[in-house]
Structure formats: C-alpha cells, structure tokens
Design a protein around this motif. Structure first.
Motif, short mmCIF file in Angstrom:
data_model
loop_
_atom_site.label_atom_id
_atom_site.label_comp_id
_atom_site.label_asym_id
_atom_site.label_seq_id
_atom_site.Cartn_x
_atom_site.Cartn_y
_atom_site.Cartn_z
N ALA A 179 56.63 42.60 80.64
CA ALA A 179 57.67 41.57 80.49
C ALA A 179 58.10 41.22 81.91
N GLY A 180 58.34 39.94 82.14
CA GLY A 180 58.64 39.51 83.51
C GLY A 180 59.88 38.67 83.61
N THR A 181 60.38 38.62 84.83
CA THR A 181 61.48 37.71 85.15
C THR A 181 61.36 37.26 86.59
N GLU A 197 46.75 37.93 79.71
CA GLU A 197 46.84 39.21 79.01
C GLU A 197 47.65 40.26 79.77
N ASP A 198 47.98 39.97 81.03
CA ASP A 198 48.81 40.91 81.81
C ASP A 198 50.29 40.78 81.49
N TRP A 199 50.65 39.79 80.67
CA TRP A 199 52.06 39.50 80.43
C TRP A 199 52.38 39.47 78.94
N SER A 200 53.58 39.96 78.60
CA SER A 200 54.01 39.87 77.19
C SER A 200 55.02 38.75 76.99
N LEU A 215 62.07 42.70 75.10
CA LEU A 215 60.69 42.20 75.19
C LEU A 215 59.72 43.37 75.40
N ASP A 216 60.16 44.34 76.21
CA ASP A 216 59.31 45.52 76.46
C ASP A 216 59.08 46.29 75.17
N ALA A 217 60.16 46.52 74.41
CA ALA A 217 60.04 47.28 73.16
C ALA A 217 59.14 46.53 72.18
N ARG A 218 59.32 45.23 72.16
CA ARG A 218 58.52 44.41 71.23
C ARG A 218 57.04 44.47 71.61
N ALA A 219 56.77 44.34 72.94
CA ALA A 219 55.37 44.36 73.39
C ALA A 219 54.74 45.72 73.10
N ALA A 220 55.53 46.78 73.29
CA ALA A 220 55.00 48.13 73.02
C ALA A 220 54.69 48.27 71.53
#
Ligand code: GLV
Ligand code: MN
Ligand code: MN
Length: 429
Positions: A77-79, A184-187, A411-416
């Motif tokens: 996840a990015g910002t 694919e490197d980003w969620s 977003l991190d939890a969702r991607a995981a």
C-alpha cells in the motif's frame, strides 16, 4: 510494539518549514520541476525516510520511493505526493502529502509496527505543469503513460526540453520513458493533498475524500499582428496583437461563464507581448489557456469553442491566431473501493468528512492508471493555492495524517487478506 501515537503537529510543521526554506529567492516557494532544488528536496525526503527505517530507491523518472518492509513480501500500500512547486507558490501544495508520508513512516517506526505487507512512501518528481505545461510528469512516467518523444516536445519558457532538464539533474530520459512501475507491486495508493478550494472551509470540515479529479486542456496561443510606431500609425486599420489577445482573454472567460459550459474553468495565466515597448504597437502576443473540467467532453468542447471564437475575433481585427496543444488530460474517476477504505477509516475514528471533486491535477490521477488510488483533502484557507498565502492549519495537517495512516493500515490488511485467499486458492489447485 507500542500503540501508534497520533501525528505530531509540531514535528509535521517543522518538517514542512524545512522544505519551504528550499526555494529560489522571491515571494513564496519556487522549486520547479526537474531542477537541482527539487532534487535536493528529494534527497532530504530520502534522508528522513531512511531514518524512519525505509529502504530508498530513486526510479528513472526521479521519483523517490521509500519502502518499509512488512512481515511478508507482496504488493504494497502506498502514499505520497510531490515536492516541486509553481513559480512563487505556497508551502503546502504537494508538500503536505509528502510530509504526511514522512510523519506516517516516523509514527510507525517509533511504535515498532510491523505491517503484513510492505508500505511505500513516494515523493513524485515534476508534478506541477507550471514549468513544462504537462502536469504530473514523474507519476505519468511511473504509470507508463509517457513516451520518449513527449519528453522532447515539452519545453519550458526558456525552450529547455523536459528530456534535457532531466539529464541536467542526472536522470536518463531514455530509461525513464521505458521504465514504468509494475502494477503487481502495489495494492492501493492514497495521496493526501491540500484542497486548493474552499469547500471544506465553508463546510467547517477538516477532511475531504475525492471522487473525481478534473482534467485539463492546455493550449499555447499566438496572435500575430503588425508592429509599428504608436504615434505614426492611425487608430483605424491597426493590427494590434495585444488588442486581439485582450479580446481573446475575455472570450475565454465569457465561454466558461456561459451556462452551456457550467463547470468549466478557463484561465489565461501567462501572456508575453512582443516587442514589449511603450512606443511600438504589439506585433506578436503569446499566451496560455488552461481549460479544466470534471466532464471530459465538456472540457474539450469548451476549449474548441474558445479557440474558434478567439480566432474569429482576431481575424476581425486583422490579426492571426495560431493554437498549439501543450497538454490534454481527461478527468479521472477514482475507484470507490479505495475511497470506501478511507471513509471507513474516518467513520471508525468518528471523523466527519465530505466527498468532493478536485479542480486541480494530482499525481493520484496518473498513479490510479496503475494502482487503485484514493485522495484525502485537508482544507486550504480561503481556498487559496499556487500563491505564497497558501495555508493549512497544523492541526488539520495532523488530522489528515492520522486518517492517512489508518487508511494505509486498512489497505495493508485488505491486501494481506486478498493474498491469503489467493494462496489458499493456489494451494487447493
Ligand atoms: C497542479 O497543481 C495543477 O492542477 O496545476
Ligand atoms: Mn499538488
Ligand atoms: Mn500545484
């Protein structure tokens, strides 16, 4: 691991002031795209992020990417936002989002938080269209939306091409044009930015969540007339290029104010008069036109109608109008699922917000072509932006940063969870 503290308004403020000091002399902040000052700001950002436990990389377009490892490798996840400014701009446009990213990284580092997957914090290069006409150059390259030829075509007001400006600060334009980020490197991605309008201030809200980002059609117009002596030439029969341009400027305003074009904003922001002498009738005037809208069809129809009417007005005056397209970007609809993660984080924290559109361009609109993106807005005092008076209260910046952090963790939890599901599906097959 200790609990993550709320954002520190004073620390955020002093980080922001450090950036503001990196400016050309003159009113406000001038730190233009692809200059040594902009690169120095990126180096500073990189130092802060390294101190907060991130691994630093600079991509070929000059975007600085700080990665904070997670428990596992996988899509991050990015910002982030940008560090360049317009001519004589403010301290917050772009900087608010990059400094919020620094604060998020510091808070997570201090609390020893381990996310499921990596987080990435980005300072984009060359977001402002002020120098080269095209907005979001670094993020456009990152999203694989620029060509090498485009880097030669875009030129600043001194005629320096974007490619040459990149090379002058040690970047390789050939490499930049062929090196996009891998989707694919980003969620997901969330950019925090100042609103640059007054919706939030009028609503007395600290947080906005963006659904649409306006597009922009930018055109360079040249009126050619006949230069001659101001005393010797009678008023009738002159071909005064500036008089033609003046009528053209008012036509842009008139078309945008016409109810048929409601929502369009049309602006002439730059105008140069030749020979620029008190005693010579202007023979040639070059000016810019920026037409923005959240409706792509209306944006282009408005721009076409403005140019058609300008041309007719110039012809009536015995002058000639030429138009050259500088840049043309459509409005972007941001995906609702990422926005829902932001609004869910706001609801969880009891933070009131307003969903609103963005009149300005943002790196988010380019990044969104590659990775689903949301935007958080914090208020701009009196709606002012691109001027030294730009202002956002430290507490508002901190409130936006807290929401940004919460949204990134969601977003991190969702991607995981998604990665886990995919692994299970993979394992079962
Ligand atoms: C960027 O700030 C733009 O919208 O011009
Ligand atoms: Mn900006
Ligand atoms: Mn800007």
């Amino acid at each position: 691991m200790t609990a993550v503290r709320p954002a520190d308004p004073e620390r955020l403020w002093s980080t922001l002031q450090t950036m503001a000091a990196m400016s050309e002399p003159g009113p406000g902040v001038t730190r233009l795209a692809y200059t040594t000052l902009e690169r120095a700001a990126h180096a500073r950002f990189a130092e802060w992020m390294a101190d907060a436990g991130c691994e630093i990389a600079v991509d070929p377009a000059g975007n600085t990417v700080a990665t904070r490892p997670g428990r596992a490798t996988g899509p991050a996840a990015g910002t982030g936002s940008h560090l360049d400014s317009v001519y004589n701009g403010g301290r917050f446009d772009g900087i608010a989002g990059t400094m919020a990213a620094v604060e998020v990284a510091r808070l997570l580092h201090e609390a020893g938080v381990e996310t499921e997957l990596p987080l990435r914090f980005v300072a984009f290069a060359g977001e402002e269209g002020a120098r080269f006409g095209q907005a979001c150059c670094g993020s456009k390259l990152a999203a694989g939306l620029s060509s090498r030829a485009e880097l030669d075509v875009r030129r600043d007001r001194d005629g320096v091409s974007l490619a040459d400006a990149m090379a002058a600060v040690g970047l390789d334009p050939d490499l930049a044009a062929r090196t996009a980020w891998a989707a694919e490197d980003w969620s997901g991605f969330v950019e925090l930015h100042v609103e640059q309008g007054s919706v939030l201030e009028r609503a007395k809200l600290d947080i906005g969540v963006v659904d649409l980002i306006s597009g922009s059609t930018r055109i360079e117009l040249t009126v050619t007339g006949q230069a001659s002596h101001t005393g010797g030439t009678p008023m009738r029969g002159r071909a005064d290029a500036l008089a033609g341009a003046a009528e053209a400027v008012l036509l842009a305003e008139q078309v945008a104010l016409d109810p048929r074009h409601r929502g369009t904003r049309a602006t002439v922001g730059r105008l140069s008069v030749l020979p620029g002498s008190i005693t010579t009738i202007p023979g040639r005037v070059t000016f810019s036109l920026d037409v923005r809208d959240v409706d792509a069809d209306r944006q282009r129809q408005s721009a076409a109608e403005i140019v058609t009417r300008m041309r007719a007005a110039c012809l009536r005056r015995g002058t000639r109008l030429e138009a050259r397209l500088l840049a043309d970007t459509s409005a972007v609809v941001l995906p609702d699922w990422v926005r829902n993660e932001v609004t869910a984080a706001a609801a969880e924290r009891g933070v009131p917000y307003r969903v609103l559109t963005s009149g300005a361009s943002h790196d988010a609109q380019m990044v969104n072509r590659l990775v689903p993106t949301a935007m958080i807005f914090v208020p701009s005092r009196q709606g002012l932006s691109h001027v030294p008076e730009e202002w956002t209260e430290p507490a508002q910046l901190a409130a936006g940063t807290d929401l940004l952090l919460a949204a990134l963790l969601r977003l991190d939890a969702r991607a995981a969870a998604v990665a886990g599901v995919l692994e299970n599906v993979g394992g079962a097959s």
